[in-house]
Design a protein around this motif. Structure first.
Motif, PDB file in Angstrom:
ATOM      1  N   ASP A 109       0.833  -1.205   0.000  1.00  0.00           N
ATOM      2  CA  ASP A 109       0.000   0.000   0.000  1.00  0.00           C
ATOM      3  C   ASP A 109       0.866   1.253   0.000  1.00  0.00           C
ATOM      4  OD1 ASP A 109      -2.775   1.250   0.374  1.00  0.00           O
ATOM      5  OD2 ASP A 109      -1.650   2.118   2.038  1.00  0.00           O
ATOM      6  N   ASP A 110       1.924   1.272   0.805  1.00  0.00           N
ATOM      7  CA  ASP A 110       2.813   2.426   0.825  1.00  0.00           C
ATOM      8  C   ASP A 110       3.546   2.569  -0.503  1.00  0.00           C
ATOM      9  OD1 ASP A 110       4.100   4.488   2.794  1.00  0.00           O
ATOM     10  OD2 ASP A 110       5.772   3.625   1.681  1.00  0.00           O
ATOM     11  N   TYR A 111       3.835   1.456  -1.135  1.00  0.00           N
ATOM     12  CA  TYR A 111       4.540   1.457  -2.422  1.00  0.00           C
ATOM     13  C   TYR A 111       3.740   2.205  -3.483  1.00  0.00           C
ATOM     14  CZ  TYR A 111       6.831  -0.522  -6.605  1.00  0.00           C
ATOM     15  OH  TYR A 111       7.476  -0.691  -7.809  1.00  0.00           O
ATOM     16  N   VAL A 112       2.404   2.072  -3.471  1.00  0.00           N
ATOM     17  CA  VAL A 112       1.597   2.678  -4.537  1.00  0.00           C
ATOM     18  C   VAL A 112       0.847   3.928  -4.106  1.00  0.00           C
ATOM     19  CG1 VAL A 112       1.311   0.537  -5.826  1.00  0.00           C
ATOM     20  CG2 VAL A 112      -0.366   1.136  -4.068  1.00  0.00           C
ATOM     21  N   TRP A 148       7.798  -6.070 -10.879  1.00  0.00           N
ATOM     22  CA  TRP A 148       7.978  -6.679 -12.200  1.00  0.00           C
ATOM     23  C   TRP A 148       6.912  -6.184 -13.182  1.00  0.00           C
ATOM     24  CZ3 TRP A 148      12.163  -8.368 -14.077  1.00  0.00           C
ATOM     25  CH2 TRP A 148      13.118  -8.989 -13.273  1.00  0.00           C
ATOM     26  N   ILE A 149       5.721  -5.907 -12.674  1.00  0.00           N
ATOM     27  CA  ILE A 149       4.680  -5.332 -13.540  1.00  0.00           C
ATOM     28  C   ILE A 149       5.125  -3.969 -14.053  1.00  0.00           C
ATOM     29  CG2 ILE A 149       2.377  -4.275 -13.481  1.00  0.00           C
ATOM     30  CD1 ILE A 149       1.500  -6.610 -11.692  1.00  0.00           C
ATOM     31  N   THR A 150       5.745  -3.169 -13.167  1.00  0.00           N
ATOM     32  CA  THR A 150       6.258  -1.854 -13.573  1.00  0.00           C
ATOM     33  C   THR A 150       7.244  -1.992 -14.721  1.00  0.00           C
ATOM     34  OG1 THR A 150       6.053  -1.122 -11.271  1.00  0.00           O
ATOM     35  CG2 THR A 150       7.344   0.264 -12.741  1.00  0.00           C
ATOM     36  N   VAL A 151       8.134  -2.973 -14.614  1.00  0.00           N
ATOM     37  CA  VAL A 151       9.141  -3.197 -15.657  1.00  0.00           C
ATOM     38  C   VAL A 151       8.484  -3.696 -16.945  1.00  0.00           C
ATOM     39  CG1 VAL A 151      11.176  -4.542 -16.302  1.00  0.00           C
ATOM     40  CG2 VAL A 151      10.965  -3.636 -13.973  1.00  0.00           C
ATOM     41  N   SER A 185      -6.162  -8.338  -6.588  1.00  0.00           N
ATOM     42  CA  SER A 185      -5.908  -8.479  -5.154  1.00  0.00           C
ATOM     43  C   SER A 185      -4.908  -9.608  -4.905  1.00  0.00           C
ATOM     44  CB  SER A 185      -7.216  -8.774  -4.412  1.00  0.00           C
ATOM     45  OG  SER A 185      -7.803  -9.968  -4.895  1.00  0.00           O
ATOM     46  N   GLY A 186      -4.209  -9.505  -3.771  1.00  0.00           N
ATOM     47  CA  GLY A 186      -3.260 -10.543  -3.394  1.00  0.00           C
ATOM     48  C   GLY A 186      -1.910 -10.439  -4.063  1.00  0.00           C
ATOM     49  N   LEU A 187      -1.666  -9.343  -4.787  1.00  0.00           N
ATOM     50  CA  LEU A 187      -0.389  -9.160  -5.480  1.00  0.00           C
ATOM     51  C   LEU A 187       0.712  -8.843  -4.467  1.00  0.00           C
ATOM     52  CD1 LEU A 187      -0.253  -9.340  -8.580  1.00  0.00           C
ATOM     53  CD2 LEU A 187       0.019  -6.877  -8.635  1.00  0.00           C
ATOM     54  N   THR A 188       1.893  -9.376  -4.682  1.00  0.00           N
ATOM     55  CA  THR A 188       3.019  -9.097  -3.796  1.00  0.00           C
ATOM     56  C   THR A 188       3.779  -7.872  -4.278  1.00  0.00           C
ATOM     57  OG1 THR A 188       4.570 -10.453  -5.059  1.00  0.00           O
ATOM     58  CG2 THR A 188       3.276 -11.567  -3.336  1.00  0.00           C
ATOM     59  N   LEU A 189       4.621  -7.346  -3.412  1.00  0.00           N
ATOM     60  CA  LEU A 189       5.427  -6.188  -3.773  1.00  0.00           C
ATOM     61  C   LEU A 189       6.384  -6.527  -4.910  1.00  0.00           C
ATOM     62  CD1 LEU A 189       6.068  -3.254  -3.139  1.00  0.00           C
ATOM     63  CD2 LEU A 189       7.710  -4.029  -1.432  1.00  0.00           C
TER      64      LEU A 189
END
Length: 462
Positions: free
Chosen positions: A31-34, A343-346, A334-338
């Motif tokens: 949550d803090d990441y996004v 990796w999605i960003t990349v 939902s349930g996605l890890t950091l």
């Protein structure tokens, strides 16, 4: 000069990487990441709005509008670039109140209108932000070729990889940290370019007139730009992240005001250079690039300064867009890890980089994406009105698609021609599709809502 340009670019990219990596929070919290929820004061939010909204586009579009359409349209452009921040300040606190743990405008659409509207909003947001990313990276490649002998494609890859390093690792906090410094740096660099370019402008003859087109035509262009830019930016997930990152409502309000005022000043100042170049009779080039035409008259060292300015502009918008697209993906599943989020960003950047390396113009795609945003933005934001239901919102969004075509269909009598006009051949913005989309979507959503009277409103007072 190749060595000078290379060192300047490398220094700027290393600085941004260092600032981004050191901003990473130690806890591995998705949550803090996004969102960096409730962590940023007014100054940080304001400078972030400025830096995120500025991109290489300001070196192309405002000077060209100023040089060929004139000060009225330029004023519309400056207002259009700043107006979304004020809209976020007005609507953001209401949406935060309804969704204190929210992350995106698509989540709001889901809560109010269901999965179908959420998927449509997410698709529009991703399309718009991907076009924005491709345009920015394409622009830095073109600018590199204009200002130096460096390989533009290598600079495209360098900027994309550098911003990925710190956004994939540090998330929104990294983008916010670099935004603060990038905002200050871009204002300093712009001031330097503005001062030196202005001194080296050829003398304006007494007979020179302000560039422009007939007044009402200029007003039409200005209004088109205001509507297009405002509607599109309200689907910019990077901006919505900052709504939840603000410490409180006061921070959001003050930050939006700071971001809006500074954006108006920057866009107007850069556009004024285009007006000055036209009045001085400079060769603006084909296609016209008034800002860079001015650099031909300036000292050679200013090219390195302008190149660092361009990289700063691109990096400040690209890192926001990268994190914004990743945030939408995280919110959707939902349930996605950091680690998965990183990796999605990349992964999402790979097709964007491939498009940018082609060097093609994405202006037409940009306008189509803007128009798609205009078809749906009012029905989505009407979710703040409790009486609006799923059917009314979806009907409004569909009506917006019809409205984008309807005015020119009536004028020309040809559906095919109307569709072609709404696809902006030649990349020329026209007012009718945007007005039609906004008016018809709002009218249908409102009419269906009012017709759907609740039983309580139908009962007699006695």
């Amino acid at each position: 000069m190749i060595l000078t340009h290379s060192i300047a670019l490398l220094a700027a990219l290393c600085l941004f990487t260092w600032l981004g990596l050191r901003a990473r929070k130690t806890s591995d919290n998705l949550d803090d990441y996004v969102t960096a929820r409730n962590s940023q004061g007014a100054t940080a939010i304001g400078l972030s709005f400025l830096a995120s909204g500025m991109g290489a586009w300001i070196l192309f579009a405002p000077p060209e509008v100023g040089a060929f359409v004139g000060p009225v349209a330029l004023a519309g452009y400056a207002l259009g670039a700043a107006l979304p921040f004020i809209v976020f300040a007005i609507l953001g606190p209401q949406i935060r109140k309804q969704m204190p743990q929210g992350r995106s405008i698509s989540e709001f659409a889901d809560q109010r209108f269901g999965k179908g509207m959420r998927h449509w909003v997410s698709l529009i947001s991703v399309l718009y932000m991907a076009c924005f990313l491709a345009a920015e990276l394409t622009a830095i490649g073109a600018i590199t070729g204009l200002l130096s002998d460096l390989n533009g494609q290598l600079v495209i890859i360098g900027v994309a990889v550098t911003t990925l390093v710190y956004t994939a690792w540090g998330g929104l906090r990294a983008s916010l940290a670099t935004d603060r410094w990038q905002a200050v740096l871009l204002m300093a660099l712009l001031a330097a370019v503005f001062f030196v370019d202005w001194k080296h402008l050829p003398a304006v003859t007494e007979s020179a007139e302000l560039p422009g087109i007939p007044f009402w035509s200029a007003v039409s262009v200005a209004l088109t730009l205001v509507l297009a830019v405002t509607a599109a930016n309200l689907f910019h997930q990077g901006y919505w992240q900052r709504v939840w990152a603000a410490r409180d409502t006061a921070s959001l309000w003050k930050g939006a005001a700071l971001g809006g005022i500074t954006t108006i000043i920057v866009v107007a100042a850069v556009g004024a250079l285009g007006i000055s170049a036209a009045m001085a009779g400079l060769d603006l080039g084909t296609p016209p690039i008034p800002f860079f035409a001015l650099l031909n008259e300036a000292p050679q060292w200013l090219g390195a300064v302008a190149l660092v300015l361009a990289v700063t502009l691109v990096a400040s918008s690209v890192d926001t867009l990268q994190n914004g697209i990743a945030s939408l993906a995280v919110s959707a599943k939902s349930g996605l890890t950091l680690r998965a989020a990183r990796w999605i960003t990349v992964a999402l950047m790979v097709p964007v980089i491939l498009v940018a390396l082609q060097g093609a113009s994405v202006l037409r795609l940009f306008l189509i994406a803007d128009l798609l945003c205009a078809t749906a933005i009012i029905p989505v934001l009407m979710g703040l009105w409790s009486r609006v239901n799923h059917q009314a919102a979806m009907a409004g969004a569909v009506a917006g698609l019809v409205g984008a075509i309807l005015p020119d269909w009536v004028i020309t009598g040809s559906l095919v021609e109307a569709i072609q006009i709404a696809s902006f051949p030649g990349g020329v913005p026209t007012l009718a599709p945007f007005v039609g989309a906004l008016v018809l979507s709002a009218t249908v959503a409102t009419a269906l809502t009012l017709l759907r009277a609740s039983p309580a409103t139908q009962t007699s007072p006695d």
